[in-house]
Design a protein around this motif. Structure first.
Motif, mmCIF file in Angstrom:
data_model
loop_
_atom_site.group_PDB
_atom_site.id
_atom_site.type_symbol
_atom_site.label_atom_id
_atom_site.label_comp_id
_atom_site.label_asym_id
_atom_site.label_seq_id
_atom_site.Cartn_x
_atom_site.Cartn_y
_atom_site.Cartn_z
ATOM 1 N N ALA A 189 0.827 -1.204 0.000
ATOM 2 C CA ALA A 189 0.000 0.000 0.000
ATOM 3 C C ALA A 189 0.863 1.257 0.000
ATOM 4 C CB ALA A 189 -0.939 -0.004 1.197
ATOM 5 N N ALA A 190 2.017 1.202 0.635
ATOM 6 C CA ALA A 190 2.890 2.374 0.671
ATOM 7 C C ALA A 190 3.474 2.671 -0.713
ATOM 8 C CB ALA A 190 4.010 2.143 1.670
ATOM 9 N N ALA A 191 3.557 1.700 -1.575
ATOM 10 C CA ALA A 191 4.127 1.895 -2.901
ATOM 11 C C ALA A 191 3.140 2.535 -3.871
ATOM 12 C CB ALA A 191 4.595 0.565 -3.466
ATOM 13 N N LEU A 192 1.853 2.514 -3.555
ATOM 14 C CA LEU A 192 0.845 3.065 -4.450
ATOM 15 C C LEU A 192 0.640 4.555 -4.186
ATOM 16 C CD1 LEU A 192 -1.804 0.229 -4.232
ATOM 17 C CD2 LEU A 192 -0.232 0.681 -6.103
ATOM 18 N N PRO A 193 0.318 5.339 -5.238
ATOM 19 C CA PRO A 193 0.019 6.757 -5.027
ATOM 20 C C PRO A 193 -1.305 6.916 -4.277
ATOM 21 C CG PRO A 193 0.089 6.221 -7.376
ATOM 22 C CD PRO A 193 0.343 4.977 -6.629
ATOM 23 N N PRO A 194 -1.534 8.065 -3.665
ATOM 24 C CA PRO A 194 -2.761 8.268 -2.887
ATOM 25 C C PRO A 194 -4.005 8.348 -3.777
ATOM 26 C CG PRO A 194 -1.550 10.314 -3.060
ATOM 27 C CD PRO A 194 -0.674 9.250 -3.652
ATOM 28 N N ILE A 195 -5.147 8.022 -3.193
ATOM 29 C CA ILE A 195 -6.435 8.165 -3.882
ATOM 30 C C ILE A 195 -6.968 9.555 -3.553
ATOM 31 C CG2 ILE A 195 -8.796 7.323 -4.086
ATOM 32 C CD1 ILE A 195 -7.767 4.587 -3.203
ATOM 33 N N LEU A 196 -7.191 10.370 -4.576
ATOM 34 C CA LEU A 196 -7.670 11.733 -4.379
ATOM 35 C C LEU A 196 -9.125 11.854 -4.799
ATOM 36 C CD1 LEU A 196 -4.682 13.909 -5.666
ATOM 37 C CD2 LEU A 196 -5.129 13.076 -3.362
ATOM 38 N N GLY B 73 -13.956 0.604 -8.828
ATOM 39 C CA GLY B 73 -12.535 0.352 -8.641
ATOM 40 C C GLY B 73 -11.754 1.644 -8.612
ATOM 41 N N ARG B 74 -10.456 1.548 -8.855
ATOM 42 C CA ARG B 74 -9.572 2.695 -8.856
ATOM 43 C C ARG B 74 -8.680 2.635 -10.085
ATOM 44 N NH1 ARG B 74 -10.615 0.350 -4.651
ATOM 45 N NH2 ARG B 74 -8.954 -1.178 -4.891
ATOM 46 N N ARG B 75 -8.348 3.802 -10.594
ATOM 47 C CA ARG B 75 -7.454 3.892 -11.758
ATOM 48 C C ARG B 75 -6.320 4.841 -11.439
ATOM 49 N NH1 ARG B 75 -9.899 2.208 -16.740
ATOM 50 N NH2 ARG B 75 -11.126 0.421 -16.121
ATOM 51 N N LEU B 76 -5.180 4.557 -12.022
ATOM 52 C CA LEU B 76 -4.013 5.419 -11.891
ATOM 53 C C LEU B 76 -4.144 6.551 -12.900
ATOM 54 C CD1 LEU B 76 -1.212 5.698 -10.534
ATOM 55 C CD2 LEU B 76 -0.306 4.406 -12.460
ATOM 56 N N SER B 77 -3.907 7.773 -12.448
ATOM 57 C CA SER B 77 -4.025 8.926 -13.349
ATOM 58 C C SER B 77 -2.958 8.855 -14.436
ATOM 59 C CB SER B 77 -3.883 10.233 -12.563
ATOM 60 O OG SER B 77 -2.579 10.340 -12.046
ATOM 61 N N LEU B 78 -3.157 9.649 -15.451
ATOM 62 C CA LEU B 78 -2.237 9.646 -16.582
ATOM 63 C C LEU B 78 -0.831 10.068 -16.167
ATOM 64 C CD1 LEU B 78 -2.157 9.117 -19.602
ATOM 65 C CD2 LEU B 78 -2.690 11.505 -19.978
#
Length: 110
Positions: free
Chosen positions: A12-19, A59-64
């Motif tokens: 979880a620490a390796a993933l960017p935050p959910i905004l 779900g969640r997606r990583l921004s561009l």
């Protein structure tokens, strides 16, 4: 031989935050075809409305830019079969709104 064990907190620490971002649309790379860019229009909803979607429909997606993640779900305003509904980005009106990072504000909010 040394075996290193990883915990859920390490990943979880390796993933960017959910905004929770209020914008016109958010963009992300396609999940399978990474050379394509998908655009998700932002729809306002509550956390309870988001929770009513089944886990396959949210779900969640990583921004561009790769600097943050955002929540996606099927369009709640779609009339017709749920499997035909498009994917949209969710903005929670009952949660704290974040601002877009300055380096991508012009790119993401169009």
């Amino acid at each position: 031989m040394f075996v290193e064990s990883h915990t859920a907190n390490d990943w979880a620490a390796a993933l960017p935050p959910i905004l929770n971002v209020r914008a016109t649309a958010l963009r992300s790379r396609h999940r399978c075809r990474h050379y394509e860019v998908e655009s998700f229009p932002v729809v306002e909803m509550t956390k309870a409305a988001y929770a009513r979607f089944h886990c396959e429909e949210r779900g969640r997606r990583l921004s561009l830019c790769g600097g943050f993640r955002f929540r996606v779900c099927r369009d709640p305003k779609h009339r017709g079969p749920r499997y035909l509904a498009r994917w949209v980005a969710a903005f929670f009106i009952d949660s704290t709104a974040h601002t877009l990072p300055d380096n991508i504000a012009g790119v993401e909010n169009w």
